[in-house]
Design a protein around this motif. Structure first.
Motif, PDB file in Angstrom:
ATOM      1  N   GLN A  60      50.888  51.792  42.464  1.00  0.00           N
ATOM      2  CA  GLN A  60      51.716  52.989  42.259  1.00  0.00           C
ATOM      3  C   GLN A  60      52.766  52.734  41.186  1.00  0.00           C
ATOM      4  OE1 GLN A  60      51.151  56.075  43.687  1.00  0.00           O
ATOM      5  NE2 GLN A  60      52.568  56.633  42.069  1.00  0.00           N
ATOM      6  N   MET A  61      53.363  51.540  41.209  1.00  0.00           N
ATOM      7  CA  MET A  61      54.382  51.214  40.211  1.00  0.00           C
ATOM      8  C   MET A  61      53.790  51.228  38.805  1.00  0.00           C
ATOM      9  SD  MET A  61      56.920  48.023  39.773  1.00  0.00           S
ATOM     10  CE  MET A  61      58.233  48.946  40.527  1.00  0.00           C
ATOM     11  N   ILE A  62      52.642  50.590  38.638  1.00  0.00           N
ATOM     12  CA  ILE A  62      52.012  50.543  37.314  1.00  0.00           C
ATOM     13  C   ILE A  62      51.610  51.942  36.873  1.00  0.00           C
ATOM     14  CG2 ILE A  62      50.053  49.634  36.004  1.00  0.00           C
ATOM     15  CD1 ILE A  62      52.191  47.504  36.727  1.00  0.00           C
ATOM     16  N   ASN A  63      51.053  52.740  37.786  1.00  0.00           N
ATOM     17  CA  ASN A  63      50.692  54.122  37.441  1.00  0.00           C
ATOM     18  C   ASN A  63      51.909  54.934  37.035  1.00  0.00           C
ATOM     19  OD1 ASN A  63      47.832  54.596  37.546  1.00  0.00           O
ATOM     20  ND2 ASN A  63      47.951  54.122  39.717  1.00  0.00           N
ATOM     21  N   ASN A  64      53.026  54.778  37.749  1.00  0.00           N
ATOM     22  CA  ASN A  64      54.254  55.497  37.396  1.00  0.00           C
ATOM     23  C   ASN A  64      54.694  55.147  35.979  1.00  0.00           C
ATOM     24  OD1 ASN A  64      54.317  56.626  39.943  1.00  0.00           O
ATOM     25  ND2 ASN A  64      55.895  55.256  40.732  1.00  0.00           N
ATOM     26  N   LEU A  65      54.666  53.862  35.649  1.00  0.00           N
ATOM     27  CA  LEU A  65      55.060  53.432  34.303  1.00  0.00           C
ATOM     28  C   LEU A  65      54.127  54.003  33.239  1.00  0.00           C
ATOM     29  CD1 LEU A  65      55.897  49.725  35.117  1.00  0.00           C
ATOM     30  CD2 LEU A  65      57.518  51.464  34.362  1.00  0.00           C
ATOM     31  N   LEU A  66      52.833  53.977  33.527  1.00  0.00           N
ATOM     32  CA  LEU A  66      51.869  54.496  32.557  1.00  0.00           C
ATOM     33  C   LEU A  66      51.992  56.010  32.389  1.00  0.00           C
ATOM     34  CD1 LEU A  66      48.777  52.290  33.437  1.00  0.00           C
ATOM     35  CD2 LEU A  66      50.262  52.131  31.414  1.00  0.00           C
ATOM     36  N   PHE A  67      52.275  56.727  33.476  1.00  0.00           N
ATOM     37  CA  PHE A  67      52.487  58.173  33.365  1.00  0.00           C
ATOM     38  C   PHE A  67      53.707  58.474  32.485  1.00  0.00           C
ATOM     39  CE2 PHE A  67      49.817  59.021  37.196  1.00  0.00           C
ATOM     40  CZ  PHE A  67      48.999  59.970  36.605  1.00  0.00           C
TER      41      PHE A  67
END
Length: 77
Positions: A60-67
């Protein structure tokens, strides 16, 4: 690693009989594939610690950063 590959290759037959095989047996038109993403160990450890501190899942953290990066890229167009 090459040793393991060679050992497995030596166990393979020269020919295989696929005459009783069923084409498309495991095919699913609705299948969704996810590409694996491998992080540099230093980056992974950094974000694992940060995710743990924030009590969220690493994915979730990596996805948030990528978004967020995606939004910035789209705004810059």
């Amino acid at each position: 690693m090459n040793e393991i590959f060679i050992q497995k290759a030596e166990k393979m037959k020269k020919e295989y009989d696929f005459s009783k095989g069923e084409r498309g047996k495991f095919y699913s038109k609705d299948a969704v594939f996810h590409i694996p993403v491998y992080l540099d160990p230093e980056v992974e450890n950094f974000f694992k610690k940060l995710a743990k501190k924030q009590n969220i899942d690493l994915n979730q953290m990596i996805n948030n950063l990528l978004f967020k990066d995606k939004e910035l890229i789209e705004l810059a167009k």
